[in-house]
Enzyme design. Structure first.
Site, short mmCIF file in Angstrom:
data_model
loop_
_atom_site.label_atom_id
_atom_site.label_comp_id
_atom_site.label_asym_id
_atom_site.label_seq_id
_atom_site.Cartn_x
_atom_site.Cartn_y
_atom_site.Cartn_z
N PHE A 1 0.83 -1.21 0.00
CA PHE A 1 0.00 0.00 0.00
C PHE A 1 0.87 1.27 0.00
O PHE A 1 0.90 2.02 -1.00
CB PHE A 1 -0.91 -0.08 1.23
CG PHE A 1 -1.55 1.19 1.66
CD1 PHE A 1 -2.13 2.06 0.74
CD2 PHE A 1 -1.58 1.54 3.01
CE1 PHE A 1 -2.74 3.24 1.16
CE2 PHE A 1 -2.18 2.70 3.44
CZ PHE A 1 -2.75 3.56 2.51
N ILE A 2 1.61 1.51 1.06
CA ILE A 2 2.42 2.73 1.14
C ILE A 2 3.54 2.66 0.09
O ILE A 2 3.83 3.63 -0.60
CB ILE A 2 2.99 2.92 2.57
CG1 ILE A 2 1.83 3.07 3.57
CG2 ILE A 2 3.90 4.15 2.62
CD1 ILE A 2 2.26 3.13 5.04
N GLY B 1 1.29 -7.37 -0.66
CA GLY B 1 1.33 -6.47 -1.81
C GLY B 1 0.86 -7.17 -3.07
O GLY B 1 0.69 -8.40 -3.08
N ILE C 1 12.57 -10.42 2.13
CA ILE C 1 13.67 -9.66 2.74
C ILE C 1 14.41 -10.50 3.78
O ILE C 1 15.48 -10.13 4.23
CB ILE C 1 13.17 -8.33 3.38
CG1 ILE C 1 12.02 -8.57 4.36
CG2 ILE C 1 12.77 -7.35 2.29
CD1 ILE C 1 11.60 -7.33 5.14
N TYR D 1 4.76 -7.11 17.17
CA TYR D 1 4.90 -6.10 16.12
C TYR D 1 5.54 -4.84 16.67
O TYR D 1 6.51 -4.30 16.10
CB TYR D 1 3.50 -5.78 15.55
CG TYR D 1 3.47 -4.66 14.54
CD1 TYR D 1 3.73 -4.89 13.20
CD2 TYR D 1 3.14 -3.35 14.93
CE1 TYR D 1 3.69 -3.85 12.26
CE2 TYR D 1 3.10 -2.31 14.01
CZ TYR D 1 3.37 -2.57 12.68
OH TYR D 1 3.32 -1.53 11.76
N LYS E 1 9.22 -3.21 15.81
CA LYS E 1 9.33 -1.88 15.22
C LYS E 1 10.27 -1.01 16.05
O LYS E 1 11.13 -0.32 15.52
CB LYS E 1 7.94 -1.21 15.13
CG LYS E 1 7.06 -1.76 14.04
CD LYS E 1 7.63 -1.45 12.67
CE LYS E 1 6.76 -1.97 11.54
NZ LYS E 1 7.41 -1.85 10.23
N VAL F 1 -8.09 -1.20 8.94
CA VAL F 1 -9.53 -1.17 9.17
C VAL F 1 -10.29 -0.43 8.07
O VAL F 1 -11.36 -0.87 7.64
CB VAL F 1 -9.86 -0.63 10.58
CG1 VAL F 1 -9.52 0.85 10.72
CG2 VAL F 1 -11.31 -0.86 10.91
N ARG G 1 -8.02 6.73 16.74
CA ARG G 1 -6.79 6.65 15.96
C ARG G 1 -6.56 8.00 15.26
O ARG G 1 -7.49 8.79 15.11
CB ARG G 1 -6.91 5.56 14.88
CG ARG G 1 -7.05 4.12 15.40
CD ARG G 1 -5.77 3.62 16.01
NE ARG G 1 -5.82 2.19 16.35
CZ ARG G 1 -6.26 1.70 17.51
NH1 ARG G 1 -6.73 2.50 18.44
NH2 ARG G 1 -6.21 0.39 17.72
N ARG H 1 -9.84 -6.95 20.24
CA ARG H 1 -8.71 -7.82 19.89
C ARG H 1 -7.63 -7.77 20.96
O ARG H 1 -7.36 -6.71 21.53
CB ARG H 1 -8.08 -7.33 18.59
CG ARG H 1 -8.70 -7.86 17.35
CD ARG H 1 -8.02 -7.14 16.19
NE ARG H 1 -8.33 -7.75 14.93
CZ ARG H 1 -8.00 -7.21 13.75
NH1 ARG H 1 -7.36 -6.07 13.70
NH2 ARG H 1 -8.31 -7.81 12.64
#
Ligand code: NAD
Ligand code: UD1
Length: 317
Positions: free
Chosen positions: A12-13, A37, A57, A148, A152, A192, A216, A275
């Site tokens: 996406f980005i 992707g 990767i 996650y 990061k 979302v 958010r 969640r």
């Protein structure tokens, strides 16, 4: 003209960034395993300026050889399992992608003394976790709630420390919740708003985790691309981390309402339990990025309108 490596460039980005880089006259090499992707995300980009490798990767040997032979001017590390919930389900697997693969890139640059103009690592607002102090500043407490978020934070610290120790110009971004064209809605782990958009289009029921009052800082993709280009081209922006967002807090219920207004459709919603590892509230202080001249152009209403227009145009094409 410069030579860029974009990991996750079919996502996406990534695909939105590659499109802008090529428009600006650059050559881009993409490494993406297409787990989220899509190759079609690159359809609108002139092929002669893009080289695509369907590789992971985590194939460290391949990645190191690529870095050594191609001698990139700029490296943008977007390749990752972007879903917080997916990292809760697959912590070890996502660790090798979300952390070890990035260190392999920094280590190859160090070992082979590769000269790069900038290495940008895409971190996340998830690192702030549930600390109640809002808005989140770059100096706020770090309270990672998921694998996650740990990966990061670790990858961003390694980027900064490798940068300072070995004189590599590195910079990190903490994106908040990005939305817009080409975000893949097909996985239950997808962002979302891509799921909401897909449910509005197909009439499928949307599963809302929690009461919808979680908040958010929803950020339109064009603003994120502007921030990336600014950070890549600003030499003083190095060995540091920048929030990338709008600075506005919106609840999930409100953003759904705005989406319904923009499409003139009603979303069918079913509620489910919150969640595991989900963050209750999140929005950014963007003073630091603004000090470099950055201005976010899209609030939720304008961003959603542009997203809806893009999707309508796609349908007519
Ligand atoms: P995305 O899933 O569309 O993009 C990630 C890309 O990485 C995908 O194309 C995927 O196929 C690829 N990928 C995954 N595992 C790979 C592997 N092992 N080898 C090669 N490629 C692999 O997600 P996005 O929203 O475009 O996110 C881009 C980056 O920004 C990610 O690092 C994500 O964690 C970060 N981020 C995104 C958001 C957001 O709201 N979208 C917020 C904060 C941070
Ligand atoms: C998102 C990004 C993550 C990024 C973080 C930064 C994705 C997939 N996740 O995580 O990469 O680091 O922002 O802030 O791009 N929800 C539903 N129903 C659904 C899906 C989600 O109710 O079908 C809820 C979630 O429980 C959550 C909210 O919507 O409360 C946002 O979820 P999601 O889009 O997955 O984003 P984050 O977890 O905030």
């Amino acid at each position: 003209m410069s030579k860029y490596l974009v990991t996750g460039g079919a996502g996406f980005i990534g695909s939105n960034l590659v499109e802008r880089l090529v428009e600006d006259g650059n050559d881009v090499v993409i490494v993406d395993d297409l787990s989220m992707g899509k190759i079609e995300n690159l359809d609108c980009i002139p092929k002669e300026h893009v080289t695509f490798y369907k590789r992971s990767i985590t194939d460290f040997g391949f990645m190191s050889r690529l870095l050594i032979t191609e001698k990139f001017d700029y490296i943008v590390l977007l390749g990752a399992v972007a879903s917080v919930a997916d990292s809760v389900d697959r912590p070890a697997e996502t660790h090798s992608i979300n952390q070890e693969a990035n260190i392999n890139v920094y280590e190859t640059i160090r070992k082979h003394a590769l000269r790069v103009k900038k290495v940008l690592f895409a971190s996340s607002a998830a690192v702030y976790g549930d600390d109640p102090v809002l808005p989140k500043k770059e100096t706020s407490n770090i309270v990672p709630l998921t694998p996650y978020a740990i990966d990061k934070f670790s990858s961003e610290r390694y980027a900064i420390v490798y940068g300072k120790l070995y004189d590599i110009p590195t910079v990190c971004t903490r994106f908040f919740n990005v939305y817009g064209p080409r975000q893949n809605p097909e996985s239950p782990y997808s962002g979302v708003l891509s799921i909401v958009q897909s449910c509005l289009k197909t009439g499928k029921t949307f599963k809302l985790f929690g009461d919808g009052e979680q908040t958010r800082d929803f950020t339109y993709i064009d603003d994120v691309i502007d921030a990336l280009l600014l950070l890549l081209s600003t030499p003083e922006a190095k060995w540091d981390v920048y929030n990338v967002a709008t600075g506005k807090q919106t609840s999930l219920n409100d953003v759904i309402k705005s989406f319904e207004e923009a499409t003139d459709k009603k979303l069918d919603v079913v509620h489910a339990e919150t969640r595991k590892g989900d963050i209750k509230d999140s929005f950014a202080d963007v003073t630091k990025l603004r000090s470099l001249g950055y201005v976010a152009k899209y609030d939720v209403k304008h961003g959603l309108n542009k997203y809806v227009k893009y999707n309508r145009k796609l349908k007519n094409d």
